[in-house]
Design an enzyme around this catalytic site. Sequence first.
Site, PDB file in Angstrom:
ATOM      1  N   GLU A  65     -16.701  -3.796   1.866  1.00  0.00           N
ATOM      2  CA  GLU A  65     -16.061  -2.970   1.300  1.00  0.00           C
ATOM      3  C   GLU A  65     -16.530  -3.130  -0.417  1.00  0.00           C
ATOM      4  O   GLU A  65     -16.447  -4.378  -0.801  1.00  0.00           O
ATOM      5  CB  GLU A  65     -14.507  -2.807   1.053  1.00  0.00           C
ATOM      6  CG  GLU A  65     -13.883  -1.955   0.287  1.00  0.00           C
ATOM      7  CD  GLU A  65     -12.327  -2.309   0.239  1.00  0.00           C
ATOM      8  OE1 GLU A  65     -11.806  -1.677  -0.486  1.00  0.00           O
ATOM      9  OE2 GLU A  65     -11.956  -3.156   0.960  1.00  0.00           O
ATOM     10  N   PHE A  66     -16.671  -2.152  -1.259  1.00  0.00           N
ATOM     11  CA  PHE A  66     -16.957  -2.587  -2.549  1.00  0.00           C
ATOM     12  C   PHE A  66     -15.882  -2.174  -3.395  1.00  0.00           C
ATOM     13  O   PHE A  66     -15.196  -1.136  -3.212  1.00  0.00           O
ATOM     14  CB  PHE A  66     -18.131  -1.620  -3.258  1.00  0.00           C
ATOM     15  CG  PHE A  66     -18.146  -1.704  -4.624  1.00  0.00           C
ATOM     16  CD1 PHE A  66     -19.199  -2.726  -4.939  1.00  0.00           C
ATOM     17  CD2 PHE A  66     -17.755  -1.090  -5.736  1.00  0.00           C
ATOM     18  CE1 PHE A  66     -19.448  -2.965  -6.444  1.00  0.00           C
ATOM     19  CE2 PHE A  66     -18.233  -1.280  -6.846  1.00  0.00           C
ATOM     20  CZ  PHE A  66     -19.033  -2.243  -7.391  1.00  0.00           C
ATOM     21  N   ILE A  67     -15.556  -3.302  -4.223  1.00  0.00           N
ATOM     22  CA  ILE A  67     -14.332  -3.236  -5.098  1.00  0.00           C
ATOM     23  C   ILE A  67     -14.647  -3.126  -6.561  1.00  0.00           C
ATOM     24  O   ILE A  67     -15.197  -3.967  -6.729  1.00  0.00           O
ATOM     25  CB  ILE A  67     -13.131  -4.232  -4.736  1.00  0.00           C
ATOM     26  CG1 ILE A  67     -12.612  -4.192  -3.244  1.00  0.00           C
ATOM     27  CG2 ILE A  67     -11.773  -4.249  -5.669  1.00  0.00           C
ATOM     28  CD1 ILE A  67     -11.917  -5.411  -2.875  1.00  0.00           C
ATOM     29  N   ASP A 117     -11.577 -21.826  -0.628  1.00  0.00           N
ATOM     30  CA  ASP A 117     -12.314 -22.133  -2.011  1.00  0.00           C
ATOM     31  C   ASP A 117     -11.945 -21.440  -3.316  1.00  0.00           C
ATOM     32  O   ASP A 117     -12.813 -20.716  -3.752  1.00  0.00           O
ATOM     33  CB  ASP A 117     -13.977 -21.819  -1.604  1.00  0.00           C
ATOM     34  CG  ASP A 117     -15.095 -22.287  -2.584  1.00  0.00           C
ATOM     35  OD1 ASP A 117     -14.498 -23.088  -3.289  1.00  0.00           O
ATOM     36  OD2 ASP A 117     -15.891 -21.873  -2.470  1.00  0.00           O
TER      37      ASP A 117
END
Length: 522
Positions: free
Chosen positions: A124-126, A229
């Site tokens: 998904e692109f946020i 991380d």
Amino acid sequence: MASLAAHVRLIGTWVYFIILEEDRFADSVAAMSEDPIREWILSEGKATQITKISSIGGGCINLASRYDTDAGSFFVKTNRSIGPSMFEGEALGLGAMYETRTIRVPKPFKVGPLPAGGSYIIMEFIEFGAFRGNQSVLGRKLAEMHKAGKSEKGFGFDVDNTIGSTPQINTWTSDWIEFYGEHRLGYQLKLALDQYGDTSIYQKGQRLVKNMAPLFENIVIEPCLLHGDLWSGNISSDKNGEPVILDPACYYGHSEAEFGMSWCAGFGGSFYNAYFEVMPKQLGFEKRRDLYMLYHYLNHYNLFGSGYRSSAMSIIDDYLRLLNVGQIVLWSSSAESTVKERTGPKNMASEAPPVPLPDLILSLEQATLMAKQLPSTTDPTHLLQIYSSLHQAQHNLSSFISQTQSPLFPTPPPQAAAPENSLSLATGAGGAAAEDDRDEPMMQVGDDDYEAVIEDNCKATIDKVEEKMRDCFIKNKRPKRRLSPSLVEEERLVDDGNARLNGFDPHGTRLRALDLIYQFHA
């Protein structure tokens, strides 16, 4: 006849266009089969058209792109040299965090190999906002993820993954101390030994691993889903200001291990307050904090080189003293070397060569220049460079001090009065102390009370120096690990055949070096 000829030409035209379209379709199918990213987006991604592909940079390991389509945008990472296993681990981690429905993460869609080698991940692109978001909201949602993400299998993960590009072993283990000692610290220590031949950090680190159990007394440790991380580069916010975390190295572990990268994450008081409202602070949290930082310092040492070694070694030494771990000291004689075992918060034999005085002065000057940039910089990469320079100066100073603590050096003459505001004047380490030292007899190599003499001469001054530097540091910076000379008064291997170094004043040189670093902290 004319009508028939016209029909024939029309049919011929139709056949031509049908053949042309078939060729185009075949070319399109072939192109898609050669580009699995495009193939997935135009099939399972529900898009019929890719309108734009734009590069959005990437880290030091992967390349990142944005694919805009009529069905929305997709975020794609590629790596031309590493197979799909790395991205498979990332996708499983993103999926596990996504399923908690607590903090926002990109939803993973597809992982696979590239035809020419390497791999890709589609997610998904946020659209990120202009700011990193509210710290208290980040703390609360992270705690909610830790509380919701539990495992009945113990500590570990279903697959091994990577921390940066370093393999991260996630074999399921029922005991946290065993898991962290073997698959986190132990693995990184072995890498340092194999990569650099660093027997010193390996042996000291292994002693810490074998003796760190008392740090976990009187607490209950449950396996929590960790990002793994979490530093500033992996934290952002969406357009609505909601926090977003990405690029994980997930596994199930002690919740406190999540803060191992806090030295470059920028967590403030509001973050921790909100976090502990959901996940109450456990007894001994502060004593374990550096233990979890050690894993990441060791990983940075293995990934990026010796700039991070001194920080890792300093943490190990601090814990060996705290835990009262037996350490080995080497004493030399003209015939043979003997090994003595001792206990207590004393000092390790220095295995590194002495730091030349010009190198010490240069590192202190560089650290001073870098420290002056702290108030005006917010870039995480620049901050890492600054702190690395400070740690290197600390390491050089500690090494230089330890190398001057030798019975072969002549006793220094009385010191001249220190100028106003100097460290010598502030600590009271002046000519009177040096004059008293002249009455002390020179010790023979191997005398049992050698360390006692050194401590009598130096401990009081060092304690005052440490206290002043620590106070200055706390006033000017957010709380972190001490950036002061190590408490370690390392002993060194002494050769009876060494010549006496005439004209050298170790105590005076030591005080001048401490003056420099005190002035840079002040």
